[in-house]
Structures are given as C-alpha cells and as structure tokens.
Design a protein around this motif. Structure first.
Motif, PDB file in Angstrom:
ATOM      1  N   LEU A 154      58.521  84.625  -7.763  1.00 52.21           N
ATOM      2  CA  LEU A 154      57.495  85.379  -8.654  1.00 52.21           C
ATOM      3  C   LEU A 154      56.732  86.145  -7.578  1.00 52.21           C
ATOM      4  O   LEU A 154      55.873  85.503  -6.796  1.00 52.21           O
ATOM      5  CB  LEU A 154      56.429  84.551  -9.654  1.00 52.21           C
ATOM      6  CG  LEU A 154      55.411  85.381 -10.234  1.00 52.21           C
ATOM      7  CD1 LEU A 154      56.182  86.383 -11.166  1.00 52.21           C
ATOM      8  CD2 LEU A 154      54.653  84.462 -11.137  1.00 52.21           C
ATOM      9  N   VAL A 155      56.643  87.337  -7.346  1.00 51.47           N
ATOM     10  CA  VAL A 155      56.166  88.452  -6.557  1.00 51.47           C
ATOM     11  C   VAL A 155      55.437  89.526  -7.255  1.00 51.47           C
ATOM     12  O   VAL A 155      55.803  90.292  -7.999  1.00 51.47           O
ATOM     13  CB  VAL A 155      57.282  89.122  -5.673  1.00 51.47           C
ATOM     14  CG1 VAL A 155      56.583  90.000  -4.569  1.00 51.47           C
ATOM     15  CG2 VAL A 155      58.305  88.084  -5.149  1.00 51.47           C
ATOM     16  N   THR A 156      54.101  89.216  -7.128  1.00 50.91           N
ATOM     17  CA  THR A 156      53.121  89.823  -8.112  1.00 50.91           C
ATOM     18  C   THR A 156      51.737  90.202  -7.271  1.00 50.91           C
ATOM     19  O   THR A 156      51.551  89.598  -6.242  1.00 50.91           O
ATOM     20  CB  THR A 156      53.007  89.313  -9.318  1.00 50.91           C
ATOM     21  OG1 THR A 156      52.148  90.297 -10.198  1.00 50.91           O
ATOM     22  CG2 THR A 156      52.043  87.986  -9.419  1.00 50.91           C
ATOM     23  N   GLY A 157      50.910  91.302  -7.683  1.00 53.95           N
ATOM     24  CA  GLY A 157      49.766  91.252  -7.277  1.00 53.95           C
ATOM     25  C   GLY A 157      49.267  92.436  -8.230  1.00 53.95           C
ATOM     26  O   GLY A 157      49.541  93.110  -8.985  1.00 53.95           O
ATOM     27  N   ALA A 158      47.482  92.442  -7.824  1.00 56.46           N
ATOM     28  CA  ALA A 158      47.004  93.703  -8.736  1.00 56.46           C
ATOM     29  C   ALA A 158      47.343  95.024  -8.575  1.00 56.46           C
ATOM     30  O   ALA A 158      46.973  95.896  -9.602  1.00 56.46           O
ATOM     31  CB  ALA A 158      45.404  93.379  -8.591  1.00 56.46           C
ATOM     32  N   THR A 159      47.725  95.340  -7.353  1.00 55.03           N
ATOM     33  CA  THR A 159      47.971  96.643  -6.752  1.00 55.03           C
ATOM     34  C   THR A 159      49.488  96.579  -6.219  1.00 55.03           C
ATOM     35  O   THR A 159      50.173  95.836  -5.946  1.00 55.03           O
ATOM     36  CB  THR A 159      47.159  97.252  -5.780  1.00 55.03           C
ATOM     37  OG1 THR A 159      47.190  96.342  -4.585  1.00 55.03           O
ATOM     38  CG2 THR A 159      45.530  97.099  -6.312  1.00 55.03           C
ATOM     39  N   ALA A 203      53.656  94.800  -2.604  1.00 54.16           N
ATOM     40  CA  ALA A 203      54.505  94.966  -1.330  1.00 54.16           C
ATOM     41  C   ALA A 203      54.068  93.989  -0.316  1.00 54.16           C
ATOM     42  O   ALA A 203      55.229  93.632   0.529  1.00 54.16           O
ATOM     43  CB  ALA A 203      54.155  96.515  -0.654  1.00 54.16           C
ATOM     44  N   GLN A 204      53.115  93.909  -0.147  1.00 49.31           N
ATOM     45  CA  GLN A 204      52.769  92.855   1.023  1.00 49.31           C
ATOM     46  C   GLN A 204      53.259  91.313   0.781  1.00 49.31           C
ATOM     47  O   GLN A 204      53.840  90.811   1.617  1.00 49.31           O
ATOM     48  CB  GLN A 204      51.173  92.332   1.167  1.00 49.31           C
ATOM     49  CG  GLN A 204      50.869  91.425   2.193  1.00 49.31           C
ATOM     50  CD  GLN A 204      49.197  91.444   2.348  1.00 49.31           C
ATOM     51  OE1 GLN A 204      48.676  92.206   1.568  1.00 49.31           O
ATOM     52  NE2 GLN A 204      48.713  90.347   3.049  1.00 49.31           N
ATOM     53  N   ASN A 205      53.206  91.000  -0.616  1.00 49.02           N
ATOM     54  CA  ASN A 205      53.956  89.604  -0.998  1.00 49.02           C
ATOM     55  C   ASN A 205      55.523  89.518  -1.026  1.00 49.02           C
ATOM     56  O   ASN A 205      56.045  88.583  -0.804  1.00 49.02           O
ATOM     57  CB  ASN A 205      53.461  89.390  -2.456  1.00 49.02           C
ATOM     58  CG  ASN A 205      51.662  88.807  -2.479  1.00 49.02           C
ATOM     59  OD1 ASN A 205      51.127  88.325  -1.465  1.00 49.02           O
ATOM     60  ND2 ASN A 205      51.158  89.372  -3.656  1.00 49.02           N
ATOM     61  N   ALA A 256      63.997  87.527  -7.576  1.00 52.41           N
ATOM     62  CA  ALA A 256      62.672  87.489  -7.907  1.00 52.41           C
ATOM     63  C   ALA A 256      62.289  88.489  -9.149  1.00 52.41           C
ATOM     64  O   ALA A 256      63.026  89.340  -9.255  1.00 52.41           O
ATOM     65  CB  ALA A 256      61.974  87.934  -6.618  1.00 52.41           C
ATOM     66  N   ALA A 257      61.050  87.827  -9.583  1.00 49.07           N
ATOM     67  CA  ALA A 257      60.563  88.830 -10.704  1.00 49.07           C
ATOM     68  C   ALA A 257      59.497  89.522  -9.863  1.00 49.07           C
ATOM     69  O   ALA A 257      58.585  88.975  -9.296  1.00 49.07           O
ATOM     70  CB  ALA A 257      59.856  87.933 -11.847  1.00 49.07           C
ATOM     71  N   ILE A 258      59.385  90.797  -9.830  1.00 46.67           N
ATOM     72  CA  ILE A 258      58.411  91.723  -8.920  1.00 46.67           C
ATOM     73  C   ILE A 258      57.854  92.850  -9.631  1.00 46.67           C
ATOM     74  O   ILE A 258      58.363  93.473 -10.415  1.00 46.67           O
ATOM     75  CB  ILE A 258      59.530  92.325  -7.962  1.00 46.67           C
ATOM     76  CG1 ILE A 258      60.312  91.204  -7.150  1.00 46.67           C
ATOM     77  CG2 ILE A 258      58.560  93.011  -6.907  1.00 46.67           C
ATOM     78  CD1 ILE A 258      61.500  91.858  -6.258  1.00 46.67           C
ATOM     79  N   GLY A 259      56.513  92.739  -9.518  1.00 44.31           N
ATOM     80  CA  GLY A 259      55.582  93.781 -10.247  1.00 44.31           C
ATOM     81  C   GLY A 259      54.489  93.645 -10.126  1.00 44.31           C
ATOM     82  O   GLY A 259      53.806  92.472  -9.937  1.00 44.31           O
ATOM     83  N   ARG A 260      53.469  94.606 -10.344  1.00 45.76           N
ATOM     84  CA  ARG A 260      52.029  94.277 -10.544  1.00 45.76           C
ATOM     85  C   ARG A 260      51.742  93.438 -11.624  1.00 45.76           C
ATOM     86  O   ARG A 260      52.543  93.239 -12.759  1.00 45.76           O
ATOM     87  CB  ARG A 260      51.216  95.795 -10.755  1.00 45.76           C
ATOM     88  CG  ARG A 260      51.567  96.735  -9.507  1.00 45.76           C
ATOM     89  CD  ARG A 260      50.671  97.920  -9.764  1.00 45.76           C
ATOM     90  NE  ARG A 260      50.874  98.498 -11.296  1.00 45.76           N
ATOM     91  CZ  ARG A 260      51.640  99.370 -11.470  1.00 45.76           C
ATOM     92  NH1 ARG A 260      52.460  99.726 -10.683  1.00 45.76           N
ATOM     93  NH2 ARG A 260      51.807  99.705 -12.988  1.00 45.76           N
ATOM     94  N   HIS A 261      50.608  93.181 -11.707  1.00 43.14           N
ATOM     95  CA  HIS A 261      50.208  92.274 -13.047  1.00 43.14           C
ATOM     96  C   HIS A 261      50.455  92.845 -14.131  1.00 43.14           C
ATOM     97  O   HIS A 261      50.675  92.259 -15.239  1.00 43.14           O
ATOM     98  CB  HIS A 261      48.445  91.940 -12.927  1.00 43.14           C
ATOM     99  CG  HIS A 261      48.338  91.119 -11.598  1.00 43.14           C
ATOM    100  ND1 HIS A 261      47.252  90.845 -11.235  1.00 43.14           N
ATOM    101  CD2 HIS A 261      48.914  90.282 -10.830  1.00 43.14           C
ATOM    102  CE1 HIS A 261      46.998  89.874 -10.004  1.00 43.14           C
ATOM    103  NE2 HIS A 261      48.202  89.475  -9.848  1.00 43.14           N
TER     104      HIS A 261
END
Length: 347
Positions: A222-227, A232-234, A292-297
C-alpha cells in the motif's frame, strides 16, 4: 476489510503512547516482527495500554520455540489483552534455522501443521482445567501437565493462529488448519488468483472448511500519502523493495505470471555485482502497479479495491516499525467499508 499497522519495537517505553495513537486513529490492529527485536514484549505493553485493537505477531519464528513455551506466552497475552491477541507464526528458511537459531531443519509444511495442532492441544488441556495432555506427533510429543504448570483459567477463547505461507505446501497447510494466512508482500493480483488461491482451496477442502473461515492478510504493498509528493517519495521506498525481492530466485514464480523473468534475471545479476543502488531504476511504474495499490489518500481506496478486492481480508499500511502508520481516520473508515470474504475468527 481490516487495516493494520506496525508497532514500535526498539523502545518499550514508547509503546503506550504509540498504541493509544494507533487506537485513536481507528486502525483494526497492530503487528510486530521478529527481526531486530523480540515480537512479544511490545505486545505485552500494548495489551495493558489499549482497549480495542487486535495485537498480532506478523510473524514470530516458530521452530526455535517449543510449542509449550509459545503456548504460555500466547495464553498470557490473550488474557492480558482481553482476548485481542492473534498469533502469527512462520518457519523462516533453512539457513536461519540452522545458523541463526541453531535448531535442526526438517520439511517445514508437515512440521508447521503439527506445530499448530500441538498448540491447540495444549490450550485445550488448559481450558479444561489441566485434564490429561496427550499429543503424540512425529516432531512433538506432550504428555505431562500437572496443576503447578497449568495457567489460571481464562475467560477468553484460545488465540487464533495465523501463519506465513509462500510455497504450495505451506499454503495448503494454512488452508487446512490455520485461522489465517499471511501472504508475502511480493505478490500480484494475478499470482494470488492463479497460484495462491487454488492451493488455499485445496487445504480448505482437506480441512472441511470454507473460504470465509480463513483470514487472508496482505499480498501486496500500500503506497499512499496526503500529496502527490508524499506518494512519490513512498513509491521509491517500495520500488526498492520490489527490486530486492525480484532479484531472489525464490520469488520468480510471481514474475513468471507476467512474463517478467528477464527482469528477475537482470536484478539478480545486478545484486551479484553489488549494484544495489541502481536496481530500483529497473522497476518501472507499470511493474509497481502490479505489486501495489498506489494513490493519494483521496484516491487510494479505488486502488485498494483493484489490488486487493475480493482477495485479501486485511492489509497493512506499513511493513516496518521504522515507518509508523499515519493514515487519517476517514481513510481508515473507507478501507474498512470494503467487503471481504472472511466472516471472522471462529471459536
């Protein structure tokens, strides 16, 4: 769907505040690992510092521990947590068993099956108040239990037992006798559908059970973040993980499902040449989409459904306590709303 995260292990003094933060955020559970630190001590602290989340090992190494020793540890954690402990065990590989733990190696699948059966026999003895214990297997034999060594009665059921499984034989054992299976993160949806699920189904048939009886955990990243920048960093961190696993021949059956054996061979050669820093660049964004599941929150729930939907019953947002889970509460609730085949742990 359940959403788990990792629990701090390098400093037990940090556990109370961290487990309360995780619980307040709404996570379903926490996991510890047996890498640099003991997996059970942080859970003991968390058991008396929390009220709701499940507490699990993901995973503890089984064979260096006698089932009797592990049974005692799990009994105490289950009692202290009010019935919230979930045991996760794995065999590790031959080299670690023989050279790191100094224990003999035998084929792991039949031994793991017997290990789980022995744990349940011991717990059944204790639940009955210490009545005669008589477990006779090829690897483990238990026939002595006196009142002095029988734990006090516990109001809760014995802990569920989940197990790590990669190869076909271990997957069949998980389907037959375990309460849950913990899949390796180096998986794709196609690999789970074409390889893993048929083996689990064979085990379920042997154990006269249904898919709803078995909790399937993991099977991807699971690759996510607020922005976009955080995502991209994760993503680069997990790209390095995919490159690392992809270089290992044991994981090439996953690549084979996608005609990516050439990538595995290239990564393997780069690892042999010591080109570790250059390896992630060989893993394209298209390949990362497979793992992976990739995307912003605000967009990742749809990706979670694409990657895990109908296959996994629980996922984690962290693979190391160095990266504590920080998902917002509303996103956690959206993930939890996704339907899964699992019906819950049975008595």
């Amino acid at each position: 769907m359940e959403i788990h995260t990792t629990l701090v292990q390098d400093n037990l003094a940090r556990v109370p505040d961290e487990i309360r933060r995780i619980e307040s955020a709404g996570y379903d559970g926490v996991m510890t690992q047996e890498n640099r630190h003991d997996p059970f001590l942080p859970l003991a602290v968390a058991a008396v510092s929390s009220e709701r989340v499940t507490l699990g090992t993901g995973v503890a190494i089984s064979f260096p521990r006698s089932p009797m020793v592990l049974a005692n540890t799990c009994w105490d954690l289950q009692s202290a947590s009010g019935g919230r402990f979930v045991l996760g065990i794995g065999p590790q590989v031959k080299g670690h068993n023989e050279r790191r733990f100094s224990v003999p190696w035998t084929p792991p699948a039949p031994r793991m099956k017997e290990y789980i059966q022995a744990l349940r026999a011991i717990w059944a003895c204790w639940k009955s108040g210490g009545k005669e214990l008589d477990f006779q297997g090829e690897h483990y034999q238990f026939s002595l239990m006196t009142p002095n060594f029988t734990p006090e009665p516990m109001a809760y059921e014995a802990p569920p037992i989940t197990m790590a499984a990669v190869g076909p034989a271990m997957l069949r054992v998980a389907g037959e006798v375990a309460d849950g299976v913990r899949l390796h993160a180096f998986c794709t949806r196609r690999y789970i559908e074409n390889v893993i699920l048929p083996q689990l189904e064979t085990g379920l048939v042997r154990g006269q059970r249904q898919r709803s009886d078995l909790q399937v955990t993991g099977g991807g990243f699971l690759v996510t973040g607020a922005t976009d920048e955080e995502v991209a960093q994760n993503l680069e961190f997990y790209r390095s993980r995919v490159a690392f696993y992809g270089a290992t021949r044991a994981y090439w059956p996953v690549l084979e499902q996608h005609d990516l054996l050439d990538l595995g061979a290239k990564l393997n050669q780069m690892a042999r040449d010591g080109q570790w820093q250059a390896m992630p660049a060989e893993v394209s964004d298209d390949v990362m989409q497979l793992f992976a599941a990739i995307g912003r929150h605000d967009e990742v729930v749809a990706e979670i459904q694409r990657q895990f939907g109908g296959l996994s019953d629980a996922i984690a947002d962290s693979t190391s306590y160095d990266m504590p889970g920080t998902l917002p509460a509303d996103l956690i609730q959206e993930i939890q709303a996704l339907p899964t085949p699992w019906a819950g742990f049975r008595s």
